[in-house]
Design a protein around this motif. Structure first.
Motif, short mmCIF file in Angstrom:
data_model
loop_
_atom_site.label_atom_id
_atom_site.label_comp_id
_atom_site.label_asym_id
_atom_site.label_seq_id
_atom_site.Cartn_x
_atom_site.Cartn_y
_atom_site.Cartn_z
N ALA A 30 -6.47 3.62 41.34
CA ALA A 30 -6.87 4.08 40.00
C ALA A 30 -6.42 5.51 39.73
N ALA A 31 -6.12 6.27 40.81
CA ALA A 31 -5.72 7.68 40.66
C ALA A 31 -4.20 7.84 40.57
N CYS A 32 -3.46 6.73 40.62
CA CYS A 32 -2.00 6.81 40.53
C CYS A 32 -1.59 7.29 39.13
N PRO A 33 -0.52 8.07 39.04
CA PRO A 33 -0.06 8.53 37.73
C PRO A 33 0.35 7.36 36.84
N SER A 34 0.19 7.51 35.54
CA SER A 34 0.56 6.43 34.61
C SER A 34 2.07 6.24 34.65
N THR A 35 2.49 5.01 34.40
CA THR A 35 3.92 4.68 34.46
C THR A 35 4.37 4.01 33.16
N LYS A 36 5.68 4.00 32.98
CA LYS A 36 6.27 3.29 31.83
C LYS A 36 6.42 1.81 32.20
N ASP A 37 6.63 0.97 31.18
CA ASP A 37 6.77 -0.47 31.42
C ASP A 37 7.88 -0.79 32.41
#
Length: 225
Positions: A30-37
């Motif tokens: 849940a703490a992973c950085p957000s990513t693009k599709d």
């Protein structure tokens, strides 16, 4: 910072205890950085993960369980329907793969003419002989019959590209054996386009020891001993 030069394997992050001693703990997915599709990946559980951080963090949290042992990176991109690979298709696969590897080296050689760095001097010398051969089949979507004919007629052009790819993958450690992890970068990027690659690698492992030796690899691509 005690964690500055402390290395943890994928799925784990460094954490200092109360005494300031660094150690590795599981990455919280849940703490992973957000990513693009386009950074999404598909796991072998047929579930789409937001990125490799989330996938390997999840695998770490499942460590010691059957689910954890079975969870690997399947391919790059969101999960989708991958058609079954037929016997006919898997037989044709080495023809396209050999041609593709040869043309990757041709592209590297061309780029090196402007800015060197893609190939070593020794590699450039070997690739130059293929590149300058006027009988070379140029890149394109060729019929299976043409690829087979070219392999039989210009066999020598395909030997080095097959050896080169093996040694590119054989890195951790360099032992003339390819593990599942070493194959993953190539397999994971190609599965969405080449659905036979998984079966091809499975059948390359002739003795079923979960390792592909150089001899097995060459045999799969039709390269003589």
């Amino acid at each position: 910072d005690p964690c500055r030069n402390f290395h943890c394997k994928r799925g784990k992050v460094c954490h200092a205890d109360k005494q300031g001693k660094p150690g590795c703990i599981c990455q919280d997915p849940a703490a992973c950085p957000s990513t693009k599709d386009y950074e999404h990946v598909c796991g072998t559980d047929n579930k789409t993960y937001d990125g490799t951080c989330q996938l390997f963090g999840t695998k770490c949290q499942l460590e010691g369980t059957k689910k954890g042992r079975q969870l690997h990176l399947d391919y790059i991109g969101s999960c989708k329907y991958i058609p079954h690979c037929t016997d006919y298709e898997v037989d044709q696969f080495p023809l396209r793969m050999r041609d593709w590897l040869k043309n990757i080296l041709m592209q590297y050689y061309e780029r090196d003419l402007d800015t060197s760095g893609f190939l070593t001097e020794k590699q450039r010398t070997k690739v130059k002989k293929i590149y300058q051969n006027d009988k070379r089949l140029v890149a394109g979507d060729h019929a299976v019959e043409l690829l087979l004919h070219d392999f039989e007629k210009n066999y020598h052009m395909y030997v080095y590209p097959v050896h080169w790819q093996f040694h590119q993958l054989d890195q951790h450690p360099v032992d003339r054996l390819l593990t599942h992890s070493e194959l993953a970068p190539l397999r994971a990027s190609l599965v969405p386009m080449e659905h036979c690659i998984t079966r091809f690698f499975q059948e390359c492992d002739g003795d079923q020891d979960k390792l592909i030796a150089l001899k097995e690899w060459c045999h799969c691509f039709g390269i003589k001993e």
